[in-house]
Design a protein around this motif. Structure first.
Motif, PDB file in Angstrom:
ATOM      1  N   HIS A 116       0.855  -1.183   0.000  1.00  0.00           N
ATOM      2  CA  HIS A 116       0.000   0.000   0.000  1.00  0.00           C
ATOM      3  C   HIS A 116       0.893   1.236   0.000  1.00  0.00           C
ATOM      4  O   HIS A 116       2.082   1.166   0.337  1.00  0.00           O
ATOM      5  CB  HIS A 116      -0.919   0.030   1.231  1.00  0.00           C
ATOM      6  CG  HIS A 116      -0.163   0.052   2.535  1.00  0.00           C
ATOM      7  ND1 HIS A 116       0.358  -1.091   3.108  1.00  0.00           N
ATOM      8  CD2 HIS A 116       0.174   1.084   3.366  1.00  0.00           C
ATOM      9  CE1 HIS A 116       0.982  -0.768   4.235  1.00  0.00           C
ATOM     10  NE2 HIS A 116       0.879   0.542   4.414  1.00  0.00           N
ATOM     11  N   TYR A 117       0.253   2.324  -0.303  1.00  0.00           N
ATOM     12  CA  TYR A 117       0.995   3.569  -0.429  1.00  0.00           C
ATOM     13  C   TYR A 117       1.097   4.261   0.920  1.00  0.00           C
ATOM     14  O   TYR A 117       0.099   4.423   1.635  1.00  0.00           O
ATOM     15  CB  TYR A 117       0.312   4.494  -1.428  1.00  0.00           C
ATOM     16  CG  TYR A 117       0.969   5.854  -1.558  1.00  0.00           C
ATOM     17  CD1 TYR A 117       2.185   6.003  -2.219  1.00  0.00           C
ATOM     18  CD2 TYR A 117       0.368   6.981  -1.001  1.00  0.00           C
ATOM     19  CE1 TYR A 117       2.780   7.239  -2.331  1.00  0.00           C
ATOM     20  CE2 TYR A 117       0.960   8.220  -1.104  1.00  0.00           C
ATOM     21  CZ  TYR A 117       2.175   8.343  -1.777  1.00  0.00           C
ATOM     22  OH  TYR A 117       2.762   9.564  -1.872  1.00  0.00           O
ATOM     23  N   GLU A 118       2.280   4.656   1.289  1.00  0.00           N
ATOM     24  CA  GLU A 118       2.529   5.407   2.517  1.00  0.00           C
ATOM     25  C   GLU A 118       3.072   6.768   2.122  1.00  0.00           C
ATOM     26  O   GLU A 118       4.161   6.862   1.572  1.00  0.00           O
ATOM     27  CB  GLU A 118       3.540   4.681   3.401  1.00  0.00           C
ATOM     28  CG  GLU A 118       3.040   3.347   3.930  1.00  0.00           C
ATOM     29  CD  GLU A 118       4.055   2.680   4.836  1.00  0.00           C
ATOM     30  OE1 GLU A 118       5.145   3.288   5.021  1.00  0.00           O
ATOM     31  OE2 GLU A 118       3.783   1.590   5.340  1.00  0.00           O
ATOM     32  N   PRO A 119       2.264   7.824   2.417  1.00  0.00           N
ATOM     33  CA  PRO A 119       2.753   9.155   2.027  1.00  0.00           C
ATOM     34  C   PRO A 119       3.976   9.536   2.828  1.00  0.00           C
ATOM     35  O   PRO A 119       4.098   9.194   4.011  1.00  0.00           O
ATOM     36  CB  PRO A 119       1.568  10.067   2.337  1.00  0.00           C
ATOM     37  CG  PRO A 119       0.796   9.341   3.374  1.00  0.00           C
ATOM     38  CD  PRO A 119       0.945   7.894   3.088  1.00  0.00           C
TER      39      PRO A 119
END
Length: 410
Positions: free
Chosen positions: A360-363
Protein backbone atom coordinates in the motif's frame (compact mmCIF):
# COMPACT_ATOMS: atom_id res chain seq x y z
CA UNK A 1 35.68 2.93 -85.88
CA UNK A 2 32.54 1.02 -84.91
CA UNK A 3 32.76 -1.34 -81.96
CA UNK A 4 31.26 -4.82 -82.23
CA UNK A 5 28.53 -5.26 -79.61
CA UNK A 6 29.26 -7.85 -76.96
CA UNK A 7 27.28 -11.06 -76.75
CA UNK A 8 24.41 -10.76 -74.23
CA UNK A 9 25.35 -12.51 -70.99
CA UNK A 10 22.79 -13.86 -68.47
CA UNK A 11 22.91 -12.77 -64.87
CA UNK A 12 25.46 -14.48 -62.59
CA UNK A 13 22.74 -16.48 -60.83
CA UNK A 14 21.30 -17.57 -64.19
CA UNK A 15 24.77 -18.57 -65.41
CA UNK A 16 25.17 -20.85 -62.45
CA UNK A 17 21.72 -22.34 -62.95
CA UNK A 18 22.42 -23.04 -66.63
CA UNK A 19 25.72 -24.69 -65.77
CA UNK A 20 24.15 -26.92 -63.13
CA UNK A 21 21.31 -27.80 -65.50
CA UNK A 22 23.88 -29.37 -67.83
CA UNK A 23 25.53 -31.26 -64.89
CA UNK A 24 28.77 -29.35 -65.36
CA UNK A 25 31.12 -28.32 -62.57
CA UNK A 26 33.13 -25.13 -62.49
CA UNK A 27 36.23 -27.18 -63.29
CA UNK A 28 34.54 -28.53 -66.43
CA UNK A 29 33.71 -25.03 -67.65
CA UNK A 30 37.22 -23.81 -66.83
CA UNK A 31 38.81 -26.68 -68.74
CA UNK A 32 36.56 -26.10 -71.77
CA UNK A 33 37.29 -22.36 -71.91
CA UNK A 34 40.98 -22.57 -71.01
CA UNK A 35 40.65 -20.54 -67.82
CA UNK A 36 40.94 -21.38 -64.14
CA UNK A 37 38.16 -22.50 -61.84
CA UNK A 38 38.57 -19.33 -59.78
CA UNK A 39 37.76 -17.28 -62.89
CA UNK A 40 34.52 -19.20 -63.46
CA UNK A 41 33.63 -18.80 -59.81
CA UNK A 42 34.28 -15.06 -60.07
CA UNK A 43 31.95 -14.88 -63.10
CA UNK A 44 29.16 -16.68 -61.22
CA UNK A 45 29.64 -14.43 -58.18
CA UNK A 46 29.27 -11.31 -60.31
CA UNK A 47 32.70 -9.94 -59.39
CA UNK A 48 34.01 -10.05 -62.97
CA UNK A 49 32.56 -10.67 -66.41
CA UNK A 50 34.11 -12.51 -69.35
CA UNK A 51 35.23 -10.50 -72.33
CA UNK A 52 36.15 -11.10 -75.94
CA UNK A 53 36.28 -14.66 -77.20
CA UNK A 54 35.83 -16.00 -73.67
CA UNK A 55 32.46 -14.27 -73.43
CA UNK A 56 31.20 -15.77 -76.69
CA UNK A 57 32.44 -19.26 -75.79
CA UNK A 58 30.95 -18.98 -72.28
CA UNK A 59 27.54 -18.04 -73.65
CA UNK A 60 27.62 -20.85 -76.21
CA UNK A 61 28.51 -23.32 -73.49
CA UNK A 62 25.72 -22.17 -71.18
CA UNK A 63 23.08 -22.21 -73.91
CA UNK A 64 24.09 -25.71 -75.03
CA UNK A 65 25.48 -24.70 -78.41
CA UNK A 66 28.86 -26.10 -77.35
CA UNK A 67 28.74 -29.52 -75.73
CA UNK A 68 31.13 -30.37 -72.91
CA UNK A 69 31.50 -33.83 -71.41
CA UNK A 70 31.79 -33.70 -67.62
CA UNK A 71 35.02 -35.29 -66.41
CA UNK A 72 34.95 -37.63 -63.43
CA UNK A 73 38.58 -37.36 -62.43
CA UNK A 74 37.99 -35.10 -59.42
CA UNK A 75 34.24 -34.84 -58.77
CA UNK A 76 33.04 -32.26 -56.31
CA UNK A 77 31.32 -33.89 -53.31
CA UNK A 78 27.77 -32.70 -52.87
CA UNK A 79 26.91 -32.56 -49.20
CA UNK A 80 23.15 -32.84 -49.02
CA UNK A 81 21.27 -32.37 -45.77
CA UNK A 82 18.01 -34.09 -44.95
CA UNK A 83 15.98 -30.90 -44.74
CA UNK A 84 18.37 -28.13 -45.71
CA UNK A 85 18.97 -28.79 -49.41
CA UNK A 86 22.17 -29.49 -51.27
CA UNK A 87 25.45 -28.22 -49.87
CA UNK A 88 28.50 -27.81 -52.09
CA UNK A 89 31.82 -28.47 -50.40
CA UNK A 90 35.05 -26.90 -51.65
CA UNK A 91 36.50 -29.26 -54.30
CA UNK A 92 40.12 -29.58 -55.25
CA UNK A 93 41.29 -26.91 -57.58
CA UNK A 94 41.80 -27.86 -61.19
CA UNK A 95 45.19 -27.57 -62.82
CA UNK A 96 45.81 -23.97 -63.87
CA UNK A 97 45.74 -23.40 -67.59
CA UNK A 98 47.15 -20.39 -69.47
CA UNK A 99 44.54 -17.80 -70.26
CA UNK A 100 44.30 -15.71 -73.40
CA UNK A 101 45.78 -12.22 -73.21
CA UNK A 102 42.33 -10.61 -73.41
CA UNK A 103 41.24 -12.09 -70.09
CA UNK A 104 42.32 -10.60 -66.79
CA UNK A 105 44.21 -13.42 -65.01
CA UNK A 106 42.73 -14.45 -61.65
CA UNK A 107 44.74 -14.53 -58.48
CA UNK A 108 44.08 -18.11 -57.44
CA UNK A 109 47.06 -20.09 -58.69
CA UNK A 110 50.26 -20.82 -56.86
CA UNK A 111 51.96 -17.64 -57.99
CA UNK A 112 49.50 -14.79 -58.60
CA UNK A 113 49.45 -13.07 -61.95
CA UNK A 114 50.36 -9.38 -62.32
CA UNK A 115 48.03 -7.16 -60.39
CA UNK A 116 47.77 -3.41 -60.97
CA UNK A 117 48.27 -2.78 -57.26
CA UNK A 118 50.83 -5.45 -56.41
CA UNK A 119 53.14 -5.37 -59.41
CA UNK A 120 54.21 -8.20 -61.76
CA UNK A 121 54.67 -11.72 -60.44
CA UNK A 122 56.07 -14.87 -62.01
CA UNK A 123 53.87 -17.10 -64.14
CA UNK A 124 51.80 -19.73 -62.34
CA UNK A 125 52.98 -23.29 -62.00
CA UNK A 126 51.35 -26.57 -60.96
CA UNK A 127 52.55 -26.60 -57.35
CA UNK A 128 50.69 -28.10 -54.37
CA UNK A 129 48.40 -25.78 -52.51
CA UNK A 130 48.00 -25.25 -48.82
CA UNK A 131 44.70 -27.07 -48.98
CA UNK A 132 43.41 -30.58 -49.00
CA UNK A 133 46.34 -31.81 -51.13
CA UNK A 134 48.54 -31.85 -48.04
CA UNK A 135 46.29 -34.41 -46.36
CA UNK A 136 45.66 -37.53 -48.44
CA UNK A 137 42.96 -38.63 -46.06
CA UNK A 138 41.01 -35.46 -46.83
CA UNK A 139 40.43 -36.35 -50.49
CA UNK A 140 36.63 -36.37 -50.87
CA UNK A 141 34.70 -39.11 -52.55
CA UNK A 142 31.46 -38.72 -54.47
CA UNK A 143 28.67 -38.71 -51.93
CA UNK A 144 25.11 -39.82 -52.27
CA UNK A 145 22.49 -37.06 -52.47
CA UNK A 146 20.54 -38.73 -49.65
CA UNK A 147 22.88 -37.95 -46.78
CA UNK A 148 21.65 -37.11 -43.32
CA UNK A 149 22.88 -33.92 -41.63
CA UNK A 150 25.31 -35.98 -39.53
CA UNK A 151 26.82 -37.61 -42.60
CA UNK A 152 27.01 -34.31 -44.49
CA UNK A 153 28.76 -32.64 -41.58
CA UNK A 154 31.20 -35.55 -41.21
CA UNK A 155 32.01 -35.35 -44.92
CA UNK A 156 32.66 -31.60 -44.74
CA UNK A 157 34.82 -32.11 -41.65
CA UNK A 158 36.86 -34.90 -43.23
CA UNK A 159 37.42 -32.77 -46.32
CA UNK A 160 38.37 -29.47 -44.62
CA UNK A 161 39.67 -30.15 -41.11
CA UNK A 162 43.16 -31.61 -41.83
CA UNK A 163 44.20 -28.75 -44.12
CA UNK A 164 42.49 -26.15 -41.94
CA UNK A 165 44.50 -27.23 -38.89
CA UNK A 166 47.71 -26.68 -40.85
CA UNK A 167 46.57 -23.27 -42.05
CA UNK A 168 45.66 -22.22 -38.52
CA UNK A 169 49.04 -23.41 -37.27
CA UNK A 170 50.74 -20.99 -39.68
CA UNK A 171 48.57 -18.19 -38.29
CA UNK A 172 49.29 -18.84 -34.61
CA UNK A 173 52.44 -20.97 -34.37
CA UNK A 174 50.66 -23.08 -31.74
CA UNK A 175 49.59 -26.63 -32.37
CA UNK A 176 47.02 -26.95 -29.58
CA UNK A 177 45.45 -23.59 -30.41
CA UNK A 178 45.20 -24.59 -34.07
CA UNK A 179 43.35 -27.81 -33.23
CA UNK A 180 41.12 -26.03 -30.71
CA UNK A 181 40.25 -23.29 -33.20
CA UNK A 182 39.24 -25.78 -35.87
CA UNK A 183 37.16 -27.81 -33.42
CA UNK A 184 35.37 -24.70 -32.12
CA UNK A 185 34.68 -23.54 -35.68
CA UNK A 186 33.15 -26.89 -36.62
CA UNK A 187 31.18 -27.03 -33.38
CA UNK A 188 29.70 -23.64 -34.21
CA UNK A 189 29.04 -24.89 -37.75
CA UNK A 190 27.17 -27.90 -36.37
CA UNK A 191 25.19 -25.64 -34.04
CA UNK A 192 24.23 -23.49 -37.07
CA UNK A 193 24.16 -26.34 -39.55
CA UNK A 194 21.03 -25.19 -41.46
CA UNK A 195 22.73 -21.85 -42.13
CA UNK A 196 26.09 -23.41 -43.00
CA UNK A 197 24.51 -26.11 -45.17
CA UNK A 198 22.75 -23.51 -47.32
CA UNK A 199 25.88 -21.35 -47.61
CA UNK A 200 27.46 -21.20 -51.06
CA UNK A 201 30.89 -22.05 -49.62
CA UNK A 202 30.62 -24.05 -46.36
CA UNK A 203 34.38 -24.63 -46.30
CA UNK A 204 35.00 -20.89 -46.51
CA UNK A 205 32.49 -20.28 -43.69
CA UNK A 206 34.32 -22.69 -41.41
CA UNK A 207 37.75 -21.36 -42.45
CA UNK A 208 36.81 -17.76 -41.65
CA UNK A 209 35.41 -18.79 -38.25
CA UNK A 210 38.50 -20.81 -37.36
CA UNK A 211 40.88 -18.01 -38.38
CA UNK A 212 38.96 -15.42 -36.37
CA UNK A 213 38.95 -17.64 -33.28
CA UNK A 214 42.67 -18.39 -33.64
CA UNK A 215 43.58 -14.69 -33.95
CA UNK A 216 41.41 -13.56 -31.03
CA UNK A 217 43.42 -11.28 -28.70
CA UNK A 218 41.77 -12.85 -25.64
CA UNK A 219 44.01 -15.92 -25.92
CA UNK A 220 46.90 -13.97 -24.43
CA UNK A 221 45.02 -13.91 -21.10
CA UNK A 222 44.88 -17.71 -20.88
CA UNK A 223 47.61 -19.17 -18.63
CA UNK A 224 48.50 -22.09 -20.89
CA UNK A 225 49.04 -19.79 -23.88
CA UNK A 226 51.55 -17.56 -22.13
CA UNK A 227 54.39 -20.04 -22.57
CA UNK A 228 55.59 -20.60 -26.17
CA UNK A 229 55.43 -24.03 -27.74
CA UNK A 230 58.48 -25.82 -29.21
CA UNK A 231 59.36 -24.36 -32.62
CA UNK A 232 59.73 -26.49 -35.77
CA UNK A 233 62.77 -28.72 -35.92
CA UNK A 234 64.10 -27.51 -39.29
CA UNK A 235 65.93 -24.16 -39.09
CA UNK A 236 64.41 -22.97 -42.38
CA UNK A 237 60.90 -23.76 -41.17
CA UNK A 238 61.60 -22.05 -37.86
CA UNK A 239 62.87 -18.92 -39.61
CA UNK A 240 59.80 -18.68 -41.86
CA UNK A 241 57.42 -19.21 -38.95
CA UNK A 242 59.19 -16.52 -36.91
CA UNK A 243 58.82 -14.06 -39.78
CA UNK A 244 55.12 -14.86 -40.12
CA UNK A 245 54.46 -14.46 -36.41
CA UNK A 246 56.14 -11.04 -36.41
CA UNK A 247 53.65 -9.73 -38.98
CA UNK A 248 50.46 -8.03 -37.78
CA UNK A 249 47.59 -10.54 -37.58
CA UNK A 250 45.65 -9.03 -40.49
CA UNK A 251 48.77 -8.99 -42.69
CA UNK A 252 49.56 -12.57 -41.75
CA UNK A 253 46.04 -13.71 -42.53
CA UNK A 254 45.99 -11.89 -45.88
CA UNK A 255 49.30 -13.43 -46.89
CA UNK A 256 48.14 -16.92 -45.91
CA UNK A 257 44.85 -16.67 -47.80
CA UNK A 258 46.40 -15.18 -50.94
CA UNK A 259 49.78 -16.87 -51.27
CA UNK A 260 49.04 -19.95 -49.17
CA UNK A 261 45.45 -21.03 -49.72
CA UNK A 262 45.29 -19.48 -53.18
CA UNK A 263 42.25 -17.21 -52.95
CA UNK A 264 42.04 -14.31 -55.36
CA UNK A 265 42.27 -10.73 -54.15
CA UNK A 266 38.51 -9.97 -53.94
CA UNK A 267 37.87 -13.19 -52.01
CA UNK A 268 40.75 -12.45 -49.66
CA UNK A 269 39.41 -8.95 -49.07
CA UNK A 270 35.91 -10.29 -48.42
CA UNK A 271 37.09 -12.92 -45.93
CA UNK A 272 39.25 -10.42 -44.03
CA UNK A 273 36.43 -7.83 -44.08
CA UNK A 274 38.49 -5.25 -45.96
CA UNK A 275 38.32 -3.47 -49.28
CA UNK A 276 40.25 -4.84 -52.23
CA UNK A 277 42.81 -1.97 -52.22
CA UNK A 278 43.33 -2.43 -48.47
CA UNK A 279 43.88 -6.17 -48.90
CA UNK A 280 46.33 -5.49 -51.74
CA UNK A 281 48.23 -3.02 -49.56
CA UNK A 282 48.43 -5.51 -46.68
CA UNK A 283 49.63 -8.24 -49.01
CA UNK A 284 52.29 -5.97 -50.50
CA UNK A 285 53.68 -5.01 -47.08
CA UNK A 286 53.58 -8.62 -45.88
CA UNK A 287 55.54 -9.79 -48.91
CA UNK A 288 58.08 -7.04 -48.42
CA UNK A 289 58.55 -8.02 -44.76
CA UNK A 290 59.07 -11.67 -45.67
CA UNK A 291 61.43 -10.82 -48.54
CA UNK A 292 63.47 -8.55 -46.27
CA UNK A 293 64.12 -11.31 -43.75
CA UNK A 294 64.16 -14.21 -46.25
CA UNK A 295 65.27 -12.97 -49.69
CA UNK A 296 64.92 -16.45 -51.19
CA UNK A 297 61.13 -16.20 -50.66
CA UNK A 298 60.70 -12.98 -52.62
CA UNK A 299 58.86 -14.84 -55.39
CA UNK A 300 55.26 -15.75 -54.53
CA UNK A 301 55.72 -19.17 -56.15
CA UNK A 302 58.55 -20.07 -53.79
CA UNK A 303 56.70 -18.56 -50.84
CA UNK A 304 53.66 -20.73 -51.56
CA UNK A 305 55.81 -23.84 -51.75
CA UNK A 306 57.56 -23.07 -48.46
CA UNK A 307 54.27 -22.36 -46.69
CA UNK A 308 52.98 -25.76 -47.80
CA UNK A 309 56.18 -27.45 -46.63
CA UNK A 310 56.13 -25.82 -43.19
CA UNK A 311 52.48 -26.72 -42.68
CA UNK A 312 52.89 -30.31 -43.85
CA UNK A 313 56.05 -30.88 -41.78
CA UNK A 314 54.08 -30.72 -38.52
CA UNK A 315 52.10 -33.79 -37.51
CA UNK A 316 48.81 -32.10 -36.75
CA UNK A 317 45.83 -34.40 -36.46
CA UNK A 318 42.26 -33.22 -36.10
CA UNK A 319 39.78 -34.96 -33.85
CA UNK A 320 37.16 -37.29 -35.22
CA UNK A 321 33.98 -35.65 -36.55
CA UNK A 322 31.80 -37.60 -34.10
CA UNK A 323 33.88 -36.24 -31.22
CA UNK A 324 33.49 -32.68 -32.53
CA UNK A 325 29.73 -33.07 -32.94
CA UNK A 326 29.43 -34.58 -29.47
CA UNK A 327 31.51 -31.75 -27.97
CA UNK A 328 29.36 -29.15 -29.71
CA UNK A 329 26.18 -30.77 -28.46
CA UNK A 330 27.56 -30.98 -24.92
CA UNK A 331 28.49 -27.31 -25.04
CA UNK A 332 25.03 -26.43 -26.30
CA UNK A 333 23.47 -28.45 -23.46
CA UNK A 334 25.74 -26.74 -20.93
CA UNK A 335 24.80 -23.25 -22.10
CA UNK A 336 21.14 -24.20 -22.28
CA UNK A 337 21.20 -25.43 -18.68
CA UNK A 338 23.08 -22.31 -17.60
CA UNK A 339 20.46 -20.13 -19.30
CA UNK A 340 17.65 -22.07 -17.62
CA UNK A 341 19.34 -21.77 -14.20
CA UNK A 342 19.85 -18.04 -14.66
CA UNK A 343 16.20 -17.65 -15.66
CA UNK A 344 15.06 -19.56 -12.56
CA UNK A 345 17.23 -17.40 -10.31
CA UNK A 346 15.88 -14.26 -11.95
CA UNK A 347 12.29 -15.43 -11.50
CA UNK A 348 12.97 -16.32 -7.84
CA UNK A 349 14.53 -12.94 -7.12
CA UNK A 350 11.58 -11.20 -8.77
CA UNK A 351 9.07 -13.24 -6.74
CA UNK A 352 10.88 -12.51 -3.47
CA UNK A 353 10.92 -8.82 -4.27
CA UNK A 354 7.20 -8.81 -4.97
CA UNK A 355 6.43 -10.64 -1.71
CA UNK A 356 8.55 -8.37 0.51
CA UNK A 357 7.70 -5.07 -1.13
CA UNK A 358 5.01 -2.84 0.54
CA UNK A 359 1.50 -3.46 -0.75
CA UNK A 360 0.00 0.00 0.00
CA UNK A 361 1.00 3.57 -0.43
CA UNK A 362 2.53 5.41 2.52
CA UNK A 363 2.75 9.16 2.03
CA UNK A 364 6.06 10.61 3.00
CA UNK A 365 6.38 12.73 6.16
CA UNK A 366 6.01 16.46 5.71
CA UNK A 367 9.21 18.40 6.21
CA UNK A 368 9.54 20.13 9.63
CA UNK A 369 8.72 23.85 10.12
CA UNK A 370 10.78 26.36 12.11
CA UNK A 371 9.08 27.67 15.36
CA UNK A 372 9.87 31.24 16.37
CA UNK A 373 9.49 33.04 19.79
CA UNK A 374 10.79 30.25 22.05
CA UNK A 375 13.30 31.66 24.55
CA UNK A 376 16.67 30.10 24.43
CA UNK A 377 17.45 27.52 27.09
CA UNK A 378 19.53 29.06 29.89
CA UNK A 379 22.66 27.22 30.62
CA UNK A 380 23.98 27.00 34.22
CA UNK A 381 26.62 29.58 35.13
CA UNK A 382 28.06 31.68 38.06
CA UNK A 383 25.64 33.57 40.39
CA UNK A 384 25.46 37.32 40.35
CA UNK A 385 26.09 39.53 43.40
CA UNK A 386 22.40 39.95 44.09
CA UNK A 387 21.81 36.20 43.93
CA UNK A 388 24.69 35.58 46.33
CA UNK A 389 23.34 38.16 48.85
CA UNK A 390 19.87 36.65 48.70
CA UNK A 391 21.21 33.16 49.30
CA UNK A 392 23.26 34.35 52.32
CA UNK A 393 20.28 36.12 53.77
CA UNK A 394 18.06 33.08 53.49
CA UNK A 395 20.62 30.85 55.11
CA UNK A 396 21.20 33.30 58.00
CA UNK A 397 17.61 33.45 59.15
CA UNK A 398 16.09 30.80 61.42
CA UNK A 399 12.93 28.92 60.68
CA UNK A 400 11.02 30.71 63.53
CA UNK A 401 12.40 34.13 62.91
CA UNK A 402 10.27 37.27 62.97
CA UNK A 403 10.47 37.56 59.19
CA UNK A 404 8.85 34.19 58.74
CA UNK A 405 5.12 33.88 58.40
CA UNK A 406 4.02 31.22 60.78
CA UNK A 407 0.41 30.14 60.70
CA UNK A 408 -1.33 30.53 64.03
CA UNK A 409 -3.96 28.31 65.47
CA UNK A 410 -7.41 29.86 65.46
Amino acid sequence: MTRTPETPLPSPKECRRLREAQSLSQADVAAALGVTRATVRSWENGRTTPRGTNRDAYVRLLTGAQKVTPHQEHPAPALVGAATGPVQASPDRAEPAPEPPSETPPVSELAPEPDPELGPDPAPGPEPELGSELSPEAEPEPLSPSLTPDQAFDALYAFCAPALVRQTYLLTGRRELARESVECAFQLAWYRWPEVAMDRDPAGWVRATAHEFALSPWHRLRPRHRNPEPPPAAPADRALLDVLLQLPPVYRRTLLLYDGVGLDLPETAAETEASTPAAANRLLHAREAVATRLPELAEPKELHRRLAEVASAERLHAAKPTTVRWGGEQRARHWTRAAIAFTVVLIGATTLTLRTAPDHYEPPLAPGATVHGVPPRVAPGPLSAEQLALRAKLKGETVSGPERLVPEAG
